[in-house]
Design a protein around this motif. Structure first.
Motif, PDB file in Angstrom:
ATOM      1  N   ALA A   1      -1.950  -0.265  -1.818  1.00 29.31           N
ATOM      2  CA  ALA A   1      -2.485   0.747  -2.731  1.00 29.31           C
ATOM      3  C   ALA A   1      -1.527   1.923  -2.852  1.00 29.31           C
ATOM      4  O   ALA A   1      -1.300   2.459  -3.953  1.00 29.31           O
ATOM      5  CB  ALA A   1      -3.855   1.218  -2.249  1.00 29.31           C
ATOM      6  N   GLN A   2      -0.942   2.348  -1.726  1.00 26.65           N
ATOM      7  CA  GLN A   2       0.036   3.437  -1.761  1.00 26.65           C
ATOM      8  C   GLN A   2       1.267   3.054  -2.564  1.00 26.65           C
ATOM      9  O   GLN A   2       1.793   3.858  -3.346  1.00 26.65           O
ATOM     10  CB  GLN A   2       0.457   3.806  -0.337  1.00 26.65           C
ATOM     11  CG  GLN A   2      -0.603   4.526   0.469  1.00 26.65           C
ATOM     12  CD  GLN A   2      -0.091   4.923   1.843  1.00 26.65           C
ATOM     13  OE1 GLN A   2       0.876   5.686   1.959  1.00 26.65           O
ATOM     14  NE2 GLN A   2      -0.717   4.405   2.891  1.00 26.65           N
TER      15      GLN A   2
ATOM     16  N   GLU B   1       1.463   0.852  -4.991  1.00 26.98           N
ATOM     17  CA  GLU B   1       1.133   0.751  -6.419  1.00 26.98           C
ATOM     18  C   GLU B   1       0.869   2.104  -7.048  1.00 26.98           C
ATOM     19  O   GLU B   1       1.150   2.313  -8.236  1.00 26.98           O
ATOM     20  CB  GLU B   1      -0.060  -0.185  -6.592  1.00 26.98           C
ATOM     21  CG  GLU B   1       0.286  -1.636  -6.236  1.00 26.98           C
ATOM     22  CD  GLU B   1      -0.929  -2.520  -6.050  1.00 26.98           C
ATOM     23  OE1 GLU B   1      -2.032  -2.112  -6.508  1.00 26.98           O
ATOM     24  OE2 GLU B   1      -0.799  -3.603  -5.453  1.00 26.98           O
ATOM     25  N   SER B   2       0.355   3.052  -6.275  1.00 26.09           N
ATOM     26  CA  SER B   2       0.124   4.385  -6.823  1.00 26.09           C
ATOM     27  C   SER B   2       1.429   5.145  -7.025  1.00 26.09           C
ATOM     28  O   SER B   2       1.525   5.998  -7.908  1.00 26.09           O
ATOM     29  CB  SER B   2      -0.806   5.185  -5.904  1.00 26.09           C
ATOM     30  OG  SER B   2      -0.180   5.452  -4.658  1.00 26.09           O
ATOM     31  N   ARG B   3       2.421   4.815  -6.204  1.00 25.15           N
ATOM     32  CA  ARG B   3       3.715   5.498  -6.310  1.00 25.15           C
ATOM     33  C   ARG B   3       4.605   4.840  -7.353  1.00 25.15           C
ATOM     34  O   ARG B   3       5.260   5.525  -8.146  1.00 25.15           O
ATOM     35  CB  ARG B   3       4.411   5.506  -4.954  1.00 25.15           C
ATOM     36  CG  ARG B   3       5.790   6.139  -4.983  1.00 25.15           C
ATOM     37  CD  ARG B   3       6.074   6.880  -3.726  1.00 25.15           C
ATOM     38  NE  ARG B   3       7.368   7.520  -3.748  1.00 25.15           N
ATOM     39  CZ  ARG B   3       7.765   8.383  -2.844  1.00 25.15           C
ATOM     40  NH1 ARG B   3       6.956   8.737  -1.859  1.00 25.15           N
ATOM     41  NH2 ARG B   3       8.959   8.943  -2.898  1.00 25.15           N
TER      42      ARG B   3
ATOM     43  N   LYS C   1       3.070  -2.651  -8.835  1.00 23.80           N
ATOM     44  CA  LYS C   1       2.860  -3.774  -7.924  1.00 23.80           C
ATOM     45  C   LYS C   1       4.189  -4.385  -7.519  1.00 23.80           C
ATOM     46  O   LYS C   1       5.156  -4.371  -8.282  1.00 23.80           O
ATOM     47  CB  LYS C   1       1.967  -4.833  -8.580  1.00 23.80           C
ATOM     48  CG  LYS C   1       0.544  -4.367  -8.830  1.00 23.80           C
ATOM     49  CD  LYS C   1      -0.304  -5.480  -9.407  1.00 23.80           C
ATOM     50  CE  LYS C   1      -1.713  -4.999  -9.734  1.00 23.80           C
ATOM     51  NZ  LYS C   1      -2.450  -4.575  -8.525  1.00 23.80           N
TER      52      LYS C   1
END
Length: 260
Positions: free
Chosen positions: A77-78, A80-82, A85
């Motif tokens: 999740a970290q 992909e948020s930065r 994928k």
């Protein structure tokens, strides 16, 4: 031939030192953005990020114990948020555990090796494949060992985990191929790192080890890293579902060179 991974996002587990760090640096040098996973040593991970960014690459570090499924999910999740994928996953995090004959081994310690080496790779692959199969592209490389085929007295958990990881690699490759995703393994032999310094810094033990290797020397982390870069690039586009051994011929059983 130049290996380029521009615009690719890579996650390398166990990447703050040793083989994992070398792989992260090699992928970054080819143009990939690299997420460096580490378990405990934040300072070491920061140095790994600095080494990549100071060389002109792009990297950041994420802490996660890969044997914990919830932490693996949070790590992805970290990432992909930065960025986005992952296009590339290299499962390098691993442990060999304490040496003990099987009937004397501590069951909890034996289980922990399996959880890190096998469950950890599965958890990470599962998260990566959720994205890769949707976009119909991606590569996963599992770092196994020559001990996926060679027994090692005192390390039954380690050898079992690496053999199992080899078969997991084949199964994932079979499942993911229709979606355009490749899954393969790289099996290092005796690679010179700080972890095995006690072996290569001792002339007697080094000589004994070299006797087990046809090329008569230990490998270097860059030799693993460079091959991983090739395999995850378009140059390796027809390779999946197999293990590439990088072992100086160790699995060729050199003791048999003089007869059985």
């Amino acid at each position: 031939m130049e290996i380029r991974l521009d615009n690719k996002v890579a996650l390398v587990t166990g990447a703050s030192s040793g083989i994992g760090l070398a792989i992260a640096q090699a992928l970054a040098a080819c143009g990939a953005k690299v997420c460096i996973n580490y378990r405990a040593d934040a300072a070491e991970a920061a140095r790994a990020v600095d080494a990549i960014t100071s060389a002109g690459g792009s990297a950041f570090a994420v802490q996660a114990d890969v044997s914990d499924q919830a932490q693996v999910s949070a790590m992805f999740a970290q990432l992909e948020s930065r960025w986005v994928k992952a296009d590339i996953l290299v499962n390098c995090a691993g442990t060999d555990g304490k040496a003990a004959l099987s009937w004397e081994a501590d069951a909890a310690e034996w289980k922990k090796v399996i959880e890190v080496n096998l469950f950890g790779a599965f958890y990470c692959a599962q998260q990566a494949l959720l994205g890769m199969t949707k976009k119909k592209s991606g590569v996963i490389v599992n770092i196994t060992s020559v001990h996926e085929t060679i027994a090692w007295t005192g390390y039954s958990a380690y050898t079992s985990s690496k053999a199992a990881l080899s078969m997991l690699t084949k199964t994932l490759a079979q499942e993911a191929a229709p979606f355009g995703v490749r899954v393969l393994a790289v099996a290092p032999g005796a690679i010179q790192t700080d972890i095995n310094k006690a072996v290569w810094s001792n002339p007697a033990s080094l000589h004994d080890l070299q006797h087990k290797i046809p090329l008569a020397r230990m490998g270097q982390t860059r030799e693993i890293a460079d091959m991983v870069a090739v395999l995850v690039s378009d140059t390796g586009s027809y390779i999946t579902g197999t293990t590439v051994f990088i072992d100086g011929g160790m699995t060729d059983y050199p003791d048999f060179a003089q007869g059985g």
